[in-house]
Design a protein around this motif. Structure first.
Motif, PDB file in Angstrom:
ATOM      1  N   ASN A   1       6.526   0.767  -3.549  1.00  0.00           N
ATOM      2  CA  ASN A   1       7.231  -0.177  -3.118  1.00  0.00           C
ATOM      3  C   ASN A   1       6.319  -1.344  -2.607  1.00  0.00           C
ATOM      4  OD1 ASN A   1       8.851   1.523  -2.585  1.00  0.00           O
ATOM      5  ND2 ASN A   1       8.234   2.620  -0.640  1.00  0.00           N
TER       6      ASN A   1
ATOM      7  N   VAL B   1       1.979 -16.111   8.326  1.00  0.00           N
ATOM      8  CA  VAL B   1       2.337 -16.320   9.151  1.00  0.00           C
ATOM      9  C   VAL B   1       0.809 -17.144   9.760  1.00  0.00           C
ATOM     10  CG1 VAL B   1       4.214 -15.285   9.988  1.00  0.00           C
ATOM     11  CG2 VAL B   1       1.555 -14.849  10.955  1.00  0.00           C
TER      12      VAL B   1
ATOM     13  N   GLU C   1       5.962 -19.306   8.241  1.00  0.00           N
ATOM     14  CA  GLU C   1       7.346 -18.581   9.531  1.00  0.00           C
ATOM     15  C   GLU C   1       8.099 -17.342   8.170  1.00  0.00           C
ATOM     16  OE1 GLU C   1      10.367 -20.826  10.559  1.00  0.00           O
ATOM     17  OE2 GLU C   1       9.253 -20.928  11.786  1.00  0.00           O
ATOM     18  N   ILE C   2       7.660 -16.279   8.521  1.00  0.00           N
ATOM     19  CA  ILE C   2       8.248 -15.207   7.091  1.00  0.00           C
ATOM     20  C   ILE C   2      10.280 -16.253   7.969  1.00  0.00           C
ATOM     21  CG2 ILE C   2       9.022 -13.206   6.672  1.00  0.00           C
ATOM     22  CD1 ILE C   2       6.675 -13.346   6.507  1.00  0.00           C
TER      23      ILE C   2
ATOM     24  N   GLU D   1       1.959  -4.169   5.191  1.00  0.00           N
ATOM     25  CA  GLU D   1       2.762  -5.171   5.666  1.00  0.00           C
ATOM     26  C   GLU D   1       1.942  -6.228   6.748  1.00  0.00           C
ATOM     27  OE1 GLU D   1       6.747  -4.177   6.795  1.00  0.00           O
ATOM     28  OE2 GLU D   1       7.077  -5.717   8.479  1.00  0.00           O
ATOM     29  N   LYS D   2       1.691  -5.718   7.253  1.00  0.00           N
ATOM     30  CA  LYS D   2       1.003  -6.335   8.420  1.00  0.00           C
ATOM     31  C   LYS D   2      -0.398  -7.396   7.799  1.00  0.00           C
ATOM     32  CE  LYS D   2      -2.263  -6.727  12.712  1.00  0.00           C
ATOM     33  NZ  LYS D   2      -3.730  -5.903  13.325  1.00  0.00           N
TER      34      LYS D   2
ATOM     35  N   VAL E   1       2.349  -9.927   5.593  1.00  0.00           N
ATOM     36  CA  VAL E   1       3.309 -10.989   6.992  1.00  0.00           C
ATOM     37  C   VAL E   1       1.652 -12.035   8.210  1.00  0.00           C
ATOM     38  CG1 VAL E   1       3.949 -10.664   9.563  1.00  0.00           C
ATOM     39  CG2 VAL E   1       4.820  -9.656   7.586  1.00  0.00           C
ATOM     40  N   PHE E   2       0.276 -11.482   8.199  1.00  0.00           N
ATOM     41  CA  PHE E   2      -0.678 -12.865   8.989  1.00  0.00           C
ATOM     42  C   PHE E   2      -1.304 -13.848   7.573  1.00  0.00           C
ATOM     43  CE2 PHE E   2       0.027  -9.459  12.881  1.00  0.00           C
ATOM     44  CZ  PHE E   2       0.064 -10.775  13.579  1.00  0.00           C
TER      45      PHE E   2
ATOM     46  N   GLN F   1       0.454  -1.670   0.521  1.00  0.00           N
ATOM     47  CA  GLN F   1      -0.304   0.080   0.022  1.00  0.00           C
ATOM     48  C   GLN F   1       0.665   1.590  -0.164  1.00  0.00           C
ATOM     49  OE1 GLN F   1      -2.911  -0.394   3.161  1.00  0.00           O
ATOM     50  NE2 GLN F   1      -3.746  -2.439   2.445  1.00  0.00           N
ATOM     51  N   ASN F   2       0.980   1.884  -0.857  1.00  0.00           N
ATOM     52  CA  ASN F   2       1.262   3.375  -1.099  1.00  0.00           C
ATOM     53  C   ASN F   2       0.840   4.472  -1.069  1.00  0.00           C
ATOM     54  OD1 ASN F   2       4.663   2.612  -2.897  1.00  0.00           O
ATOM     55  ND2 ASN F   2       2.724   1.438  -2.629  1.00  0.00           N
ATOM     56  N   TRP F   3       0.896   4.570   0.298  1.00  0.00           N
ATOM     57  CA  TRP F   3      -0.371   5.641   1.332  1.00  0.00           C
ATOM     58  C   TRP F   3       0.301   7.068   0.967  1.00  0.00           C
ATOM     59  CZ3 TRP F   3      -5.658   5.335   1.887  1.00  0.00           C
ATOM     60  CH2 TRP F   3      -5.792   4.016   2.326  1.00  0.00           C
ATOM     61  N   HIS F   4       1.402   7.252   0.537  1.00  0.00           N
ATOM     62  CA  HIS F   4       2.478   8.053  -0.001  1.00  0.00           C
ATOM     63  C   HIS F   4       2.267   9.240  -0.673  1.00  0.00           C
ATOM     64  CE1 HIS F   4       5.206   5.067  -0.743  1.00  0.00           C
ATOM     65  NE2 HIS F   4       6.561   6.470  -1.675  1.00  0.00           N
TER      66      HIS F   4
ATOM     67  N   PHE G   1      11.872 -10.588   3.862  1.00  0.00           N
ATOM     68  CA  PHE G   1      11.363 -10.102   4.087  1.00  0.00           C
ATOM     69  C   PHE G   1      11.841  -8.807   3.901  1.00  0.00           C
ATOM     70  CE2 PHE G   1       8.344  -6.892   4.589  1.00  0.00           C
ATOM     71  CZ  PHE G   1       6.925  -7.460   4.809  1.00  0.00           C
TER      72      PHE G   1
ATOM     73  N   GLU H   1      -9.537  -2.421   2.279  1.00  0.00           N
ATOM     74  CA  GLU H   1      -8.841  -1.439   2.446  1.00  0.00           C
ATOM     75  C   GLU H   1      -7.310  -2.061   1.595  1.00  0.00           C
ATOM     76  OE1 GLU H   1      -8.211   1.439   5.821  1.00  0.00           O
ATOM     77  OE2 GLU H   1      -5.507   0.333   5.949  1.00  0.00           O
TER      78      GLU H   1
ATOM     79  N   VAL I   1      11.735  -4.396   1.719  1.00  0.00           N
ATOM     80  CA  VAL I   1      10.631  -3.460   1.184  1.00  0.00           C
ATOM     81  C   VAL I   1      11.778  -2.819  -0.462  1.00  0.00           C
ATOM     82  CG1 VAL I   1       9.719  -1.532   0.925  1.00  0.00           C
ATOM     83  CG2 VAL I   1       9.409  -3.085   3.642  1.00  0.00           C
TER      84      VAL I   1
END
Lengths: 250, 250
Positions: B241, B218, B223-224, B210-211, B214-215, B167-170, B227, B188, B229
């Protein structure tokens, strides 16, 4: 600040009770950062070179949450006119002391003060620096207030340089405390920072998601001019992702 | 799939009505990616070198959502034994055609198939690749199912290499559609991808936090292990990104 005394009493969370008292005090906004010995204020991050693409000769710079003055002294010694401000009196004394050993041409100024009520006039500065500072502000509304206050003391079109820790969900080392400490912190990405030796809770730290950091800025009078994910070192030497941002006052 | 016909009828959203029909069809899981011409399947990402730190001689590799076979052919020509699978029949035909021009030693295999129900036995592969594939899966539950299915066909301790858009909110270019298209997408980081020339809605794209990524791993048996960017190119040439991840089956 909202503070909920709600703990999950599972066998593993009995430990929570032990740090309840410490935690309560570290919840008081700014209290830890006002009380801590000046030399204990973490300053593991270096300035990222992008800041020099923005800085111009003769600019007036403000270093918000300057701690012992590392960033201010580094910029002053490059000839920039800079003022450091911090809540921590001992940090300010240490910074003044370190600055006194610089040549008069490269002397930064230091002043005790609160980032939410800066002791400066509106429009005094061309650029403000927040180097791993927002991470110490554990109330969301306070962070917004601080960004608006930075905007107030900046000239129209002035810049805010931020280097800030990101949420590192991919690292179990952080994923675990984000989840485990959430019942205490009540904010995603916040966790209890402990003394690496004693294990005692020292303060709450907040790590940002990209979305959160972007809206903190765009909702409070800034637009994003530069944004990059970088690898940072923490005070305990971990390598984590963070954000280097330059925002422009609109 | 849950599909809510709820639009905000502000002056600017009248435009929404125009693409309602197209949107409805692009909401059907996988339908766009089944119907689209094989040569239209985007493949703007290159493999990141980290994959070669994992690959070992004699490994059996699966390329999930292989499209026209770019990744499979690239790995096969380096001597790896690889099978590509995609929902798009024309893509598979194109991939087979391109592979037929390779030397017999470096020939990948291609098979039409659904990532949620892979046409393979359990434990057949040492490593699976998902190169900008999850971005096309617009149902959260389907993404979980696909990750578990990848886990099924991997050997114990096998690896899943993922390169996926963040997600590139910037970037205002993405922040705007994330927000504007949310009443349609209901997730979202999702937005309506339009034809760059006609402006017509072609499909829904999902960008990950990222969250979330990852979830997704996992919580579904991985498992990671790595990782990072990285800066990606989109099919329309934007620099955004994304995440390069290697996850290990646990």
């Amino acid at each position: 600040m909202l503070f909920y005394l709600r703990f999950e009493f599972s066998p593993t969370s009995m430990e929570n009770i032990i740090y309840l008292r410490e935690f309560y005090w570290s919840c008081m906004p700014g209290s830890h950062w006002k009380r801590i010995a000046g030399k204990e204020i973490p300053s593991s991050l270096e300035l990222y070179p992008i800041i020099y693409d923005y800085l111009e000769n003769g600019w007036n710079i403000l270093d918000i949450g300057c701690g012992g003055g590392k960033v201010s002294i580094s910029l002053a010694s490059r000839g920039y006119s800079i003022t450091g401000v911090d809540l921590n009196r001992e940090g300010i004394e240490l910074a003044k002391d370190a600055a006194s050993r610089l040549s008069p041409a490269g002397k930064p100024e230091f002043r005790e003060g609160d980032a939410a009520e800066l002791p400066f006039q509106a429009g005094e500065f061309d650029l403000a620096v927040m180097q791993a500072f927002l991470t110490t502000i554990v109330e969301k509304e306070m962070r917004s207030r601080i960004i608006r206050e930075a905007g107030r003391v900046l000239k129209p079109g002035g810049f805010l340089y931020i280097a800030e820790f990101g949420q590192n969900w991919h690292l179990k080392l952080y994923r675990k405390p984000y989840l485990q400490d959430f019942p205490c912190t009540k904010e995603e990405g916040s966790f209890l920072a402990r003394n690496p030796e004693s294990g005692e809770v020292e303060f709450i730290t907040h790590h940002f998601s990209e979305k959160e950091l972007v809206f903190l800025l765009v909702d409070n009078g800034f637009e994003i001019d530069y944004f990059k994910v970088e690898e940072f070192s923490t005070r305990t030497g971990n390598r984590v992702n963070g954000f280097v941002v330059v925002a422009k006052k609109v």
